[in-house]
Enzyme design. Structure first.
Site, PDB file in Angstrom:
ATOM      1  N   SER A 192       0.625  -1.133   0.035  1.00 40.53           N
ATOM      2  CA  SER A 192      -0.047   0.025   0.124  1.00 40.53           C
ATOM      3  C   SER A 192       0.847   1.211  -0.720  1.00 40.53           C
ATOM      4  CB  SER A 192      -1.083  -0.101   1.388  1.00 40.53           C
ATOM      5  OG  SER A 192      -0.333   0.014   2.458  1.00 40.53           O
ATOM      6  N   LYS A 227      -6.378   3.796   8.383  1.00 44.95           N
ATOM      7  CA  LYS A 227      -4.664   4.878   8.100  1.00 44.95           C
ATOM      8  C   LYS A 227      -5.238   6.501   7.535  1.00 44.95           C
ATOM      9  CE  LYS A 227      -3.365   1.243   5.155  1.00 44.95           C
ATOM     10  NZ  LYS A 227      -2.170   1.350   3.528  1.00 44.95           N
TER      11      LYS A 227
END
Length: 344
Positions: A238, A283
């Site tokens: 990611s 996140k």
């Protein structure tokens, strides 16, 4: 009276032991769930090795996952934290062991780094080349005679004394072998070379001769000037977009952020496409805590509904936590670059 005191004392001891037993079960008895929670926002530059290093303005963002299945207490306590998520072991590990799962995450991370360096070098017109190292073992099929020999993350280098120079060359060689014939493969595991002997089998899905593994090509990018990335214990794909932004700055010698804290997430392909990832809500929380001003979120909807894209979830999360951080949609690397050039 003395007898009553002894009975009372015994009862207290039994209650104390029962309480200790209950606490022990809560603290140590494992559930079948892992806990995912917001991790950290970390400056990307600390992972980049290059002569032309840049300031710490681009941030990759992590999701924290318990190293082993959560205890009953951890499981219950997670309900008090709005962005903690309880993930079944089967869903997280996909039938793999912890070690196999970690090997796979390391491979995803390495691939994201290689893609980032490759695309950034290509985008800035720097010299770049791909060096073939072998094929990564992603899965060993049930009918493979290497089932309990090969491990996820092994790199197959050659077979029967032949060293391969491409995946196509390896596949072509294996398909010329007879089903059931003996074969010895050379493997790189970590930094150690090993050899394993087995038999050629029919590969599931193709029925053609092979060794019964799911594989991907293992390559290393070489650039001039030289640039390398080492993210240590952080795994997964990611951080691809943020690695590419930092690498682009290094190669181009441009200042894209001008002192502003830029965070984001998303995989990166060799063509600059930004792909979706998991845990984007966590996140966003981690990036906001770090004081990021911008958060790049993928808009790719190829495998999800538009209302469930990373960008859509990130927008909803940002609204819930009342952050001032701006959520910016990105579908390609150019979207991120164009935003930065237009605003800073």
């Amino acid at each position: 009276m003395n007898t009553q005191n002894k009975k009372h004392q015994l009862r207290n001891w039994l209650l104390a032991l029962l309480a200790i037993l209950i606490v022990g079960i809560l603290v140590f008895w494992p559930t079948d769930y892992f806990i995912e929670s917001p991790g950290e926002a970390v400056p990307v530059s600390q992972f980049i090795k290059s002569k032309n290093k840049k300031p710490d303005n681009f941030y990759l963002v992590t999701v924290s996952v318990t190293s082993r299945p959560a205890s009953i207490l951890q499981y219950l306590w997670s309900y008090t934290k709005p962005y903690d998520e309880r993930v079944p072991s089967k869903e997280l590990l996909g039938g793999q062991t912890n070690a196999q799962y970690n090997e796979l995450q390391d491979w995803y991370m390495e691939t994201s780094q290689q893609n980032a360096i490759y695309y950034a070098a290509k985008k800035t017109g720097k010299k770049h080349s791909l060096q073939y190292l072998g094929v990564y073992v992603m899965e060993v099929q049930k009918n493979s005679s290497f089932k309990h020999k090969l491990q996820i993350g092994d790199t197959v280098l050659g077979a029967n004394g032949h060293r391969f120079h491409s995946t196509e060359e390896m596949m072509s060689y294996l398909r010329k072998q007879k089903i059931g014939s003996k074969i010895t493969i050379s493997v790189l595991r970590g930094k150690q070379k090993k050899k394993f002997t087995g038999k050629v089998v029919k590969v599931k899905g193709t029925n053609k001769p092979g060794i019964g593994i799911q594989l991907v090509e293992h390559v290393e990018v070489k650039t001039k000037p030289k640039l390398t990335i080492n993210a240590g214990e952080i795994g997964g794909p990611s951080a691809g977009l943020m690695f590419t932004l930092e690498s682009y700055e290094v190669f181009s010698k441009q200042n894209l952020s001008h002192g502003h804290k830029i965070a984001g997430t998303g995989t990166i392909s060799p063509t600059g496409k930004v792909g979706i990832i998991g845990g984007v809500d966590k996140k966003v929380v981690a990036a906001s805590r770090e004081g990021a001003e911008v958060f790049f979120a993928p808009t790719d909807s190829s495998s999800v509904k538009k209302s469930e894209t990373n960008y859509a979830v990130a927008k909803r999360t940002a609204k819930k936590i009342h952050t001032k951080m701006k959520i910016v949609p990105v579908d390609t690397f150019d979207d991120a670059i164009n935003y930065l050039k237009a605003h800073y």
